[in-house]
Design a protein around this motif. Structure first.
Motif, mmCIF file in Angstrom:
data_model
loop_
_atom_site.group_PDB
_atom_site.id
_atom_site.type_symbol
_atom_site.label_atom_id
_atom_site.label_comp_id
_atom_site.label_asym_id
_atom_site.label_seq_id
_atom_site.Cartn_x
_atom_site.Cartn_y
_atom_site.Cartn_z
ATOM 1 N N ASP A 27 0.829 -1.198 0.000
ATOM 2 C CA ASP A 27 0.000 0.000 0.000
ATOM 3 C C ASP A 27 0.870 1.258 0.000
ATOM 4 O O ASP A 27 0.628 2.187 -0.777
ATOM 5 C CB ASP A 27 -0.934 -0.015 1.216
ATOM 6 C CG ASP A 27 -1.945 1.110 1.177
ATOM 7 O OD1 ASP A 27 -2.550 1.324 0.109
ATOM 8 O OD2 ASP A 27 -2.133 1.769 2.220
ATOM 9 N N ARG A 28 1.887 1.260 0.847
ATOM 10 C CA ARG A 28 2.773 2.424 0.942
ATOM 11 C C ARG A 28 3.519 2.651 -0.368
ATOM 12 O O ARG A 28 3.551 3.779 -0.883
ATOM 13 C CB ARG A 28 3.772 2.231 2.084
ATOM 14 C CG ARG A 28 4.753 3.383 2.262
ATOM 15 C CD ARG A 28 5.781 3.099 3.346
ATOM 16 N NE ARG A 28 6.525 1.864 3.160
ATOM 17 C CZ ARG A 28 7.554 1.717 2.312
ATOM 18 N NH1 ARG A 28 7.950 2.714 1.560
ATOM 19 N NH2 ARG A 28 8.177 0.552 2.221
ATOM 20 N N ASP A 30 2.754 1.657 -3.365
ATOM 21 C CA ASP A 30 1.810 2.049 -4.403
ATOM 22 C C ASP A 30 1.464 3.534 -4.287
ATOM 23 O O ASP A 30 1.457 4.255 -5.285
ATOM 24 C CB ASP A 30 0.549 1.193 -4.315
ATOM 25 C CG ASP A 30 -0.408 1.458 -5.459
ATOM 26 O OD1 ASP A 30 0.021 1.414 -6.629
ATOM 27 O OD2 ASP A 30 -1.605 1.701 -5.182
ATOM 28 N N LYS A 31 1.198 3.984 -3.080
ATOM 29 C CA LYS A 31 0.870 5.397 -2.869
ATOM 30 C C LYS A 31 2.041 6.309 -3.224
ATOM 31 O O LYS A 31 1.843 7.437 -3.671
ATOM 32 C CB LYS A 31 0.453 5.632 -1.422
ATOM 33 C CG LYS A 31 -0.925 5.106 -1.113
ATOM 34 C CD LYS A 31 -1.298 5.338 0.330
ATOM 35 C CE LYS A 31 -2.680 4.772 0.603
ATOM 36 N NZ LYS A 31 -3.050 4.883 2.017
ATOM 37 N N GLU A 32 3.267 5.819 -3.024
ATOM 38 C CA GLU A 32 4.464 6.602 -3.345
ATOM 39 C C GLU A 32 4.838 6.483 -4.818
ATOM 40 O O GLU A 32 5.777 7.139 -5.272
ATOM 41 C CB GLU A 32 5.643 6.133 -2.480
ATOM 42 C CG GLU A 32 5.469 6.428 -1.008
ATOM 43 C CD GLU A 32 6.567 5.832 -0.146
ATOM 44 O OE1 GLU A 32 7.485 5.165 -0.688
ATOM 45 O OE2 GLU A 32 6.504 6.017 1.084
ATOM 46 N N GLY A 33 4.130 5.644 -5.564
ATOM 47 C CA GLY A 33 4.406 5.467 -6.976
ATOM 48 C C GLY A 33 5.676 4.677 -7.251
ATOM 49 O O GLY A 33 6.263 4.793 -8.327
ATOM 50 N N THR A 36 6.555 -2.104 -7.057
ATOM 51 C CA THR A 36 6.070 -3.066 -6.058
ATOM 52 C C THR A 36 6.369 -4.513 -6.441
ATOM 53 O O THR A 36 5.946 -5.433 -5.736
ATOM 54 C CB THR A 36 4.549 -2.909 -5.868
ATOM 55 O OG1 THR A 36 3.904 -3.101 -7.124
ATOM 56 C CG2 THR A 36 4.183 -1.535 -5.308
#
Length: 67
Positions: A27-28, A30-33, A36
């Motif tokens: 999640d982190r 992904d949010k930071e782009g 993954t």
């Protein structure tokens, strides 16, 4: 308390914790782009390990007290 039960419970808890941590990391990232790919691969490995644990009777051993 049965040592086998404690071992199974410990292993189950460790797997749950690792799944949770990897989920949070995904999640982190992904949010930071960020990429993954590695985390997703590890997440799949841990989920497979968890499924094997369950198939071997980890849950049944916890519930039924089987050796």
């Amino acid at each position: 308390m049965n040592i086998r039960y404690l071992d199974c419970k410990k292993q189950e808890t460790e797997l749950y914790n690792e799944i949770w941590e990897l989920s949070e990391e995904l999640d982190r990232l992904d949010k930071e782009g960020k990429d993954t790919t590695g985390t997703i691969q590890r997440f799949g490995e841990v989920l497979e390990e968890f499924l094997l644990f369950r198939r071997r009777g980890g849950k049944d051993q916890l519930v039924n007290g089987k050796p």
